[in-house]
Design a protein around this motif. Structure first.
Motif, PDB file in Angstrom:
ATOM      1  N   TYR A   1      58.731 140.350 -20.191  1.00  0.00           N
ATOM      2  CA  TYR A   1      60.136 140.250 -19.835  1.00  0.00           C
ATOM      3  C   TYR A   1      60.858 141.552 -20.158  1.00  0.00           C
ATOM      4  O   TYR A   1      60.335 142.436 -20.836  1.00  0.00           O
ATOM      5  CB  TYR A   1      60.801 139.085 -20.576  1.00  0.00           C
TER       6      TYR A   1
ATOM      7  N   TRP B   1      62.867 129.122 -21.330  1.00  0.00           N
ATOM      8  CA  TRP B   1      63.110 129.823 -20.076  1.00  0.00           C
ATOM      9  C   TRP B   1      63.807 128.877 -19.099  1.00  0.00           C
ATOM     10  O   TRP B   1      63.404 127.728 -18.953  1.00  0.00           O
ATOM     11  CB  TRP B   1      61.802 130.329 -19.476  1.00  0.00           C
TER      12      TRP B   1
ATOM     13  N   ASP C   1      54.025 136.101 -22.422  1.00  0.00           N
ATOM     14  CA  ASP C   1      55.360 136.299 -21.851  1.00  0.00           C
ATOM     15  C   ASP C   1      55.669 137.786 -21.691  1.00  0.00           C
ATOM     16  O   ASP C   1      55.623 138.549 -22.662  1.00  0.00           O
ATOM     17  CB  ASP C   1      56.436 135.648 -22.729  1.00  0.00           C
TER      18      ASP C   1
ATOM     19  N   GLN D   1      67.250 137.712 -21.819  1.00  0.00           N
ATOM     20  CA  GLN D   1      65.963 138.242 -21.376  1.00  0.00           C
ATOM     21  C   GLN D   1      65.686 137.711 -19.977  1.00  0.00           C
ATOM     22  O   GLN D   1      66.039 136.581 -19.654  1.00  0.00           O
ATOM     23  CB  GLN D   1      64.842 137.812 -22.333  1.00  0.00           C
ATOM     24  N   ILE D   2      65.071 138.542 -19.152  1.00  0.00           N
ATOM     25  CA  ILE D   2      64.721 138.127 -17.791  1.00  0.00           C
ATOM     26  C   ILE D   2      63.221 138.277 -17.591  1.00  0.00           C
ATOM     27  O   ILE D   2      62.651 139.338 -17.880  1.00  0.00           O
ATOM     28  CB  ILE D   2      65.536 138.907 -16.730  1.00  0.00           C
ATOM     29  N   GLN D   3      62.593 137.206 -17.120  1.00  0.00           N
ATOM     30  CA  GLN D   3      61.139 137.174 -16.984  1.00  0.00           C
ATOM     31  C   GLN D   3      60.668 137.380 -15.548  1.00  0.00           C
ATOM     32  O   GLN D   3      59.767 138.169 -15.287  1.00  0.00           O
ATOM     33  CB  GLN D   3      60.598 135.830 -17.489  1.00  0.00           C
ATOM     34  N   LYS D   4      61.242 136.642 -14.595  1.00  0.00           N
ATOM     35  CA  LYS D   4      60.861 136.728 -13.197  1.00  0.00           C
ATOM     36  C   LYS D   4      62.076 136.542 -12.312  1.00  0.00           C
ATOM     37  O   LYS D   4      63.118 136.050 -12.764  1.00  0.00           O
ATOM     38  CB  LYS D   4      59.832 135.637 -12.829  1.00  0.00           C
TER      39      LYS D   4
ATOM     40  N   VAL E   1      65.449 133.226 -16.961  1.00  0.00           N
ATOM     41  CA  VAL E   1      66.058 133.929 -18.091  1.00  0.00           C
ATOM     42  C   VAL E   1      66.013 133.045 -19.326  1.00  0.00           C
ATOM     43  O   VAL E   1      65.771 131.842 -19.250  1.00  0.00           O
ATOM     44  CB  VAL E   1      67.522 134.326 -17.780  1.00  0.00           C
TER      45      VAL E   1
ATOM     46  N   GLN F   1      64.164 142.952 -22.119  1.00  0.00           N
ATOM     47  CA  GLN F   1      65.074 142.500 -23.167  1.00  0.00           C
ATOM     48  C   GLN F   1      66.006 143.628 -23.581  1.00  0.00           C
ATOM     49  O   GLN F   1      65.945 144.735 -23.066  1.00  0.00           O
ATOM     50  CB  GLN F   1      64.311 141.983 -24.374  1.00  0.00           C
TER      51      GLN F   1
ATOM     52  N   ASP G   1      57.465 139.801 -11.404  1.00  0.00           N
ATOM     53  CA  ASP G   1      57.553 139.977 -12.856  1.00  0.00           C
ATOM     54  C   ASP G   1      58.601 141.041 -13.149  1.00  0.00           C
ATOM     55  O   ASP G   1      58.495 142.173 -12.664  1.00  0.00           O
ATOM     56  CB  ASP G   1      56.209 140.415 -13.427  1.00  0.00           C
TER      57      ASP G   1
END
Length: 424
Positions: free
Chosen positions: A324, A387, A322, A416-419, A352, A326, A303
């Motif tokens: 992330y 995503w 969600d 934005q980056i989530q994983k 992303v 940002q 994450d």
């Protein structure tokens, strides 16, 4: 892994105690994710028997419950809890909400178990309406001591009923801001014959440090010794820290919190193992992602919100389920410590969304100027709400390293980056 509770939980100001059943219990405030204020009207309790799997015991105490008296409707700031003769005593403090409630209220409540609910609410004379952040400590001889205060720490021995102060023992200036950097959030522990007073230290201009002082008596004097951990760099707007040290099954830990949401609020508990020198002093530790778990495995899906350090503008956000990072701008970075690379990983993938123009993620070892493993290209998003996976080849790495993701592109809010994760 840090944060130690589910990412949906925002529990700061944590006191940790191992109780009669052998489990370690966490008592803290309860932030509401995304709100622009500290804390709420409720407390939750969490416990563990292995420091990895946590049980959520639910709401333990609320100022909306019956029998709150003068504390009804107030915001609950940092608590503490202790066991004595099979009873569990919760010490809490309150703040005004929208002009309602008791400012600087100090009270206690009782339960037959560590998770509550806590009832039989009583104000604590001499401490009530005086200051915030109570801490409770029981010495080897069974004597209980209560501490509270901001900028100037107060403390006193409690009477046997655990709710009245023995006024003859009251010390209204145990430590203070001028001499110790004391801001708030005291916590008392004993190791051998030495008392450790942990507190939020504002010597650097903001109370981001957890520092400690050592003494030979529960009410002082205390000698300032040093910093245990500093959470500076966890969020662009980081303001405070508050936590405790605790021994669990022979190992000592420091519990602290980190901010999110580019705010002073939305804080979450983290933990790091600590060690002591022969003279009893505590070795300073750094914030990590791994926490107590040992080096991270590259193949696991990480994450992005578990970054232990963020630079410049980037911050951790959560909307619904969600989580992330940002608001990334060219040159911003996120660091994750530590990974165990074994030379087998040859590719990198990230999830992303929202890229407005061509951007990149540089994958580097240790820090923003560290060895470059690869560059992952991020094209403009066709659907800014969707995503998407982006991947790239990387140079193989070996050994234990921090991972630094450096974000590149023109303009603000690049994506934005989530994983992310590595694979062979």
């Amino acid at each position: 892994m840090n944060p130690i509770l589910p990412l949906s939980e925002f529990i700061p100001d944590v006191e940790a105690h191992q109780f009669l059943d052998g489990r370690l219990y966490l008592y803290g405030s309860m932030d509401i994710c995304g709100e622009d204020r500290w804390c709420s009207k409720q407390y939750k309790v969490f416990s563990t028997d292995d420091m990895k799997h946590w049980t959520d015991h639910g709401i333990s105490f609320s100022t909306d419950q019956q029998g709150m008296g003068v504390f009804a409707g107030s915001i609950l700031y940092a608590p503490d809890c202790i066991e004595k003769n099979g009873k569990y005593y919760l010490y809490f403090c309150t703040a005004v909400l929208n002009g309602k409630g008791l400012a600087n209220g100090e009270g206690m409540a009782v339960s037959d178990n560590p998770w509550g609910r806590f009832k039989e609410v009583r104000p604590i004379p001499l401490a009530n309406e005086d200051a915030i952040d109570p801490a409770i400590f029981i010495d080897d001889d069974g004597a209980a001591y209560l501490y509270w205060g901001q900028f100037r720490l107060r403390g006193a021995r409690l009477k046997e009923n655990m709710r009245e102060i023995d006024e003859a023992t009251l010390n209204t200036n145990i430590i203070n801001e001028d001499s110790h950097g004391f801001h708030e959030g005291s916590s008392m522990r004993k190791r051998g014959d030495t008392y450790y007073l942990v507190y939020a230290d504002d010597s650097s201009g903001a109370p981001t440090r957890l520092s400690y002082a050592m003494g030979k008596s529960p009410l002082g004097p205390f000698e300032q010794k040093g910093i245990i951990i500093d959470n500076i760099g966890c969020d662009p707007s980081v303001w405070n820290n508050h936590g405790s040290i605790a021994e669990f099954n022979g190992q000592w830990y420091v519990f602290y919190h980190r901010q999110t949401h580019n705010s002073k609020f939305s804080r979450r508990v983290c933990v790091e193992p600590i060690t002591f020198q022969e003279d009893g002093s505590i070795n300073r530790v750094e914030m990590t992602t791994q926490g107590i778990d040992g080096p991270l495995q590259p193949e696991m899906k990480m994450d992005a919100g578990r970054a232990c350090q963020l630079s410049m503008n980037a911050f951790i956000q959560r909307d619904g389920k969600d989580e992330y990072i940002q608001a990334v701008t060219d040159g911003d970075s996120a660091i994750y410590k530590y990974y165990a690379f074994d030379g087998a990983q040859s590719s990198f993938t990230a999830i992303v969304r929202g890229a407005k123009r061509n951007s990149q993620i540089e994958i580097r070892l240790d820090h923003i100027a560290g060895e470059l493993l690869g560059v992952c290209q991020i094209p403009p998003a066709q659907n800014p709400e969707q995503w998407t996976e982006v991947s790239c080849k990387i140079k193989k790495a070996n050994g234990k390293h921090g991972l630094c993701l450096v974000f590149r592109g023109s303009g603000k809010d690049l994506f934005q980056i989530q994983k992310f994760w590595f694979y062979q």
